[in-house]
Motif scaffolding. Sequence first.
Motif, short mmCIF file in Angstrom:
data_model
loop_
_atom_site.label_atom_id
_atom_site.label_comp_id
_atom_site.label_asym_id
_atom_site.label_seq_id
_atom_site.Cartn_x
_atom_site.Cartn_y
_atom_site.Cartn_z
N MET A 129 0.84 -1.20 0.00
CA MET A 129 0.00 0.00 0.00
C MET A 129 0.87 1.25 0.00
SD MET A 129 -3.36 -0.57 0.54
CE MET A 129 -4.53 -1.39 1.54
N GLY A 130 1.95 1.22 0.78
CA GLY A 130 2.86 2.36 0.83
C GLY A 130 3.51 2.63 -0.52
N LYS A 131 3.91 1.56 -1.20
CA LYS A 131 4.50 1.72 -2.53
C LYS A 131 3.48 2.28 -3.51
CE LYS A 131 8.04 -1.75 -1.95
NZ LYS A 131 8.49 -3.09 -2.29
N LEU A 132 2.24 1.84 -3.38
CA LEU A 132 1.18 2.35 -4.24
C LEU A 132 1.01 3.85 -4.05
CD1 LEU A 132 -1.33 1.86 -6.11
CD2 LEU A 132 -2.63 1.70 -4.00
N LEU A 133 1.05 4.32 -2.79
CA LEU A 133 0.83 5.74 -2.51
C LEU A 133 2.01 6.62 -2.90
CD1 LEU A 133 -1.00 5.41 0.90
CD2 LEU A 133 -1.99 5.98 -1.31
N GLN A 134 3.08 6.01 -3.38
CA GLN A 134 4.23 6.78 -3.86
C GLN A 134 4.31 6.80 -5.39
OE1 GLN A 134 7.57 4.87 -2.04
NE2 GLN A 134 7.19 5.80 -0.05
N ARG A 135 3.42 6.13 -6.06
CA ARG A 135 3.46 6.01 -7.52
C ARG A 135 3.09 7.32 -8.22
NH1 ARG A 135 4.89 0.94 -9.66
NH2 ARG A 135 4.19 2.04 -11.48
N PRO A 136 3.61 7.53 -9.42
CA PRO A 136 3.27 8.74 -10.18
C PRO A 136 1.79 8.86 -10.50
CG PRO A 136 5.18 7.66 -11.14
CD PRO A 136 4.65 6.74 -10.09
N GLY A 137 1.09 7.75 -10.64
CA GLY A 137 -0.34 7.80 -10.91
C GLY A 137 -1.12 8.44 -9.77
N ILE A 138 -0.70 8.18 -8.55
CA ILE A 138 -1.36 8.80 -7.39
C ILE A 138 -1.08 10.29 -7.39
CG2 ILE A 138 -1.42 8.86 -4.87
CD1 ILE A 138 -2.73 6.39 -6.04
N GLN A 139 0.15 10.67 -7.74
CA GLN A 139 0.49 12.10 -7.82
C GLN A 139 -0.38 12.79 -8.87
OE1 GLN A 139 3.04 13.69 -5.95
NE2 GLN A 139 2.12 15.53 -6.72
N MET A 182 7.15 8.47 2.68
CA MET A 182 6.76 9.61 1.87
C MET A 182 5.51 9.26 1.08
SD MET A 182 8.93 11.73 2.83
CE MET A 182 8.67 13.11 1.76
N ARG A 183 4.54 10.19 1.08
CA ARG A 183 3.29 10.00 0.37
C ARG A 183 3.08 11.15 -0.60
NH1 ARG A 183 4.14 5.60 2.07
NH2 ARG A 183 3.01 4.61 3.76
N ALA A 184 2.55 10.83 -1.77
CA ALA A 184 2.32 11.83 -2.81
C ALA A 184 1.03 12.59 -2.55
CB ALA A 184 2.24 11.15 -4.18
N GLY A 185 0.97 13.81 -3.01
CA GLY A 185 -0.23 14.63 -2.87
C GLY A 185 -0.08 15.91 -3.68
N ALA A 186 -1.03 16.80 -3.52
CA ALA A 186 -0.98 18.10 -4.17
C ALA A 186 -1.75 19.09 -3.30
CB ALA A 186 -1.59 18.04 -5.56
N THR A 187 -1.38 20.32 -3.36
CA THR A 187 -2.06 21.35 -2.58
C THR A 187 -2.34 22.56 -3.45
OG1 THR A 187 -1.97 22.63 -0.53
CG2 THR A 187 0.07 22.37 -1.70
N VAL A 188 -3.42 23.26 -3.13
CA VAL A 188 -3.79 24.48 -3.84
C VAL A 188 -3.39 25.66 -2.96
CG1 VAL A 188 -5.68 25.79 -4.87
CG2 VAL A 188 -5.77 23.29 -4.85
N ILE A 189 -2.68 26.60 -3.54
CA ILE A 189 -2.25 27.78 -2.79
C ILE A 189 -2.69 29.04 -3.51
CG2 ILE A 189 -0.26 26.62 -1.78
CD1 ILE A 189 1.47 28.25 -3.77
N ASN A 190 -2.73 30.12 -2.77
CA ASN A 190 -2.93 31.44 -3.34
C ASN A 190 -1.90 32.34 -2.68
OD1 ASN A 190 -3.85 34.17 -3.79
ND2 ASN A 190 -5.71 33.24 -4.56
N LEU A 221 3.05 17.83 -3.69
CA LEU A 221 3.36 17.71 -2.27
C LEU A 221 3.87 16.31 -1.99
CD1 LEU A 221 2.93 18.81 0.70
CD2 LEU A 221 0.69 17.75 0.58
N TRP A 222 4.98 16.21 -1.28
CA TRP A 222 5.47 14.94 -0.76
C TRP A 222 5.48 15.07 0.75
CZ3 TRP A 222 5.88 10.61 -3.41
CH2 TRP A 222 5.94 10.70 -4.79
N LYS A 223 4.62 14.31 1.40
CA LYS A 223 4.44 14.44 2.84
C LYS A 223 4.98 13.21 3.54
CE LYS A 223 0.98 15.48 6.28
NZ LYS A 223 -0.38 15.79 6.56
N ASN A 224 5.69 13.44 4.63
CA ASN A 224 6.21 12.36 5.43
C ASN A 224 5.14 11.90 6.41
OD1 ASN A 224 7.72 10.53 6.87
ND2 ASN A 224 8.99 12.07 7.87
#
Length: 119
Positions: free
Chosen positions: A14-24, A77-85, A65-68
């Motif tokens: 599961m951890g490897k899955l959450l690091q994949r480019p597809g999740i990003q 490390m887990r992949a993600g994205a954030t919206v900023i202004n 976003l790469w969050k520990n």
Amino acid sequence: MTHRSTYRGRYSGMGKLLQRPGIQRACRKAAVRIMEEAQAVSPTGDPTEDRHPGLYRASFDVVPLWKNVPFRGKPRMRAGATVINDAPHAWRVEHGDGRVPRYAPFRTAIDALKAAHGA
């Protein structure tokens, strides 16, 4: 007698899955939808009164976003994205103060997307 199927998850898989480019990419896609909705409901100043009309609307961005997220004491490390202004007055537009009313475009965008998906 019937056999019941069981599932035993592997946390390493599961951890490897959450690091994949597809999740990003999936996280970025969701963040872009939130950004577009926030831009649609964000205020734009009157050009005759405002020195920077449209600055707030043009200041949205999606950042990868790469969050520990530690698991069993080890960093993961887990992949993600954030919206900023990054407009200088973004906090005032979102939360309001005595001079600027509370518009809350981020909260409005999140609520609209939740309502669209029945969450």
